[in-house]
Design an enzyme around this catalytic site. Structure first.
Site, PDB file in Angstrom:
ATOM      1  N   SER A 104      48.371  51.028  32.930  1.00 15.64           N
ATOM      2  CA  SER A 104      49.665  50.933  33.625  1.00 15.64           C
ATOM      3  C   SER A 104      50.578  49.967  32.870  1.00 15.64           C
ATOM      4  CB  SER A 104      49.462  50.436  35.054  1.00 15.64           C
ATOM      5  OG  SER A 104      48.652  51.325  35.762  1.00 15.64           O
ATOM      6  N   ARG A 124      37.630  51.360  30.276  1.00 11.81           N
ATOM      7  CA  ARG A 124      38.184  52.011  29.087  1.00 11.81           C
ATOM      8  C   ARG A 124      37.487  51.561  27.816  1.00 11.81           C
ATOM      9  NH1 ARG A 124      43.888  50.317  31.057  1.00 11.81           N
ATOM     10  NH2 ARG A 124      42.486  48.573  31.284  1.00 11.81           N
ATOM     11  N   LYS A 169      51.097  39.602  41.507  1.00 10.71           N
ATOM     12  CA  LYS A 169      51.083  40.258  40.188  1.00 10.71           C
ATOM     13  C   LYS A 169      52.475  40.780  39.823  1.00 10.71           C
ATOM     14  CE  LYS A 169      46.310  41.639  39.375  1.00 10.71           C
ATOM     15  NZ  LYS A 169      45.376  42.748  39.096  1.00 10.71           N
ATOM     16  N   HIS A 206      43.657  57.011  35.631  1.00 12.96           N
ATOM     17  CA  HIS A 206      43.159  56.831  37.005  1.00 12.96           C
ATOM     18  C   HIS A 206      42.763  58.192  37.606  1.00 12.96           C
ATOM     19  CE1 HIS A 206      46.179  53.277  37.075  1.00 12.96           C
ATOM     20  NE2 HIS A 206      44.978  52.725  37.082  1.00 12.96           N
TER      21      HIS A 206
HETATM   22  O1  PNS Z   1      44.305  47.667  38.912  1.00 17.06           O
HETATM   23  P1  PNS Z   1      43.880  46.222  38.946  1.00 17.06           P
HETATM   24  O2  PNS Z   1      45.108  45.318  39.013  1.00 17.06           O
HETATM   25  O3  PNS Z   1      42.954  45.848  37.823  1.00 17.06           O
HETATM   26  O4  PNS Z   1      43.070  46.042  40.338  1.00 17.06           O
HETATM   27  C1  PNS Z   1      42.546  44.807  40.689  1.00 17.06           C
HETATM   28  C2  PNS Z   1      42.153  44.793  42.171  1.00 17.06           C
HETATM   29  C3  PNS Z   1      43.341  45.151  43.037  1.00 17.06           C
HETATM   30  C4  PNS Z   1      41.040  45.806  42.406  1.00 17.06           C
HETATM   31  C5  PNS Z   1      41.648  43.349  42.500  1.00 17.06           C
HETATM   32  O5  PNS Z   1      42.600  42.421  42.099  1.00 17.06           O
HETATM   33  C6  PNS Z   1      41.344  43.165  43.980  1.00 17.06           C
HETATM   34  O6  PNS Z   1      40.336  43.640  44.463  1.00 17.06           O
HETATM   35  N1  PNS Z   1      42.250  42.469  44.685  1.00 17.06           N
HETATM   36  C7  PNS Z   1      42.074  42.165  46.080  1.00 17.06           C
HETATM   37  C8  PNS Z   1      41.749  40.695  46.284  1.00 17.06           C
HETATM   38  C9  PNS Z   1      40.254  40.447  46.125  1.00 17.06           C
HETATM   39  O7  PNS Z   1      39.437  40.984  46.844  1.00 17.06           O
HETATM   40  N2  PNS Z   1      39.907  39.606  45.152  1.00 17.06           N
HETATM   41  C10 PNS Z   1      38.523  39.240  44.911  1.00 17.06           C
HETATM   42  C11 PNS Z   1      37.876  40.143  43.873  1.00 17.06           C
HETATM   43  S1  PNS Z   1      37.706  39.244  42.397  1.00 17.06           S
END
Ligand code: PNS
Length: 183
Positions: free
Chosen positions: A140, A102, A53, A29
């Site tokens: 992570s 990645r 999650k 990150h």
């Molecule tokens: O590090 P991650 O878990 O891959 O991040 C995912 C994240 C937090 C960016 C994504 O789940 C998110 O944007 N969550 C907020 C809810 C949302 O807006 N969902 C619609 C997008 S599909």
């Protein structure tokens, strides 16, 4: 007079939002953030409060680890958000969502997420940066698994994160049993 575009603010300049769970933050990150700072004036690291999650670290713990790492980098702002990412982005000056890629295996998930975000806000683009080769195997999830099983994650996450992982997975100290094949 030059018309200022959204995402360009006289105080903030060009702003990108880097959202994620950061459970915990890794050097993968950090590499993305550092490279993004070559392009943008500010990067907002937005930590999602996604309790569904079942994160290992609370949002406060994640915020504290990320803030500690970037404490001397004023171009990085660290925040958390609940709900839709597009709603959070709308409260900021950013037009670009930043995500790291990645491997091709990340692509489908990222493609769906970027497409959904763009359908929710047609002005919002997602910019992908390839993770540096030194970190393409770092996630992570694998960091947590290795740490939980007692493996070393030094050099893959900041020292503070190494310490926090050790605290989380503290196991009772047991005398190592010598395994002999003729037992
Ligand atoms: O590090 P991650 O878990 O891959 O991040 C995912 C994240 C937090 C960016 C994504 O789940 C998110 O944007 N969550 C907020 C809810 C949302 O807006 N969902 C619609 C997008 S599909």
């Amino acid at each position: 007079m030059t018309k200022r575009k959204k995402g360009e603010d006289k105080d903030m300049g060009k702003v990108a939002i880097y959202p994620g769970s950061f459970d915990p933050i890794t050097y993968g990150h950090i590499d993305v953030v550092e490279r993004a700072l070559e392009i943008f004036d500010k990067v907002i690291i937005a930590i999602a409060e996604n309790e569904e999650k079942r994160p290992l670290f609370s949002v406060e713990e994640r915020l504290q680890m990320v803030k500690a790492f970037f404490k001397d980098t004023p171009k990085v702002l660290v925040d958390s958000f609940k709900g839709l990412l597009v709603d959070y982005v709308a409260k900021t000056n950013a037009v670009v969502i930043l995500r790291g890629l990645r491997a091709t295996s990340d692509f489908e998930y990222e493609f769906h997420m970027a497409s959904m975000n763009r359908s929710l806000n047609t002005h919002l683009d997602t910019l992908f940066m390839m993770t540096s080769k030194d970190y393409f195997f770092v996630s992570s999830r694998t960091i947590k698994e290795v740490a939980r099983l007692g493996g070393g994650v030094e050099g893959l996450v900041p020292d503070l994160v190494v310490r926090r992982l050790k605290e989380k997975f503290k196991l009772p100290v047991t005398k190592k049993k010598q395994i002999r094949w003729d037992d």
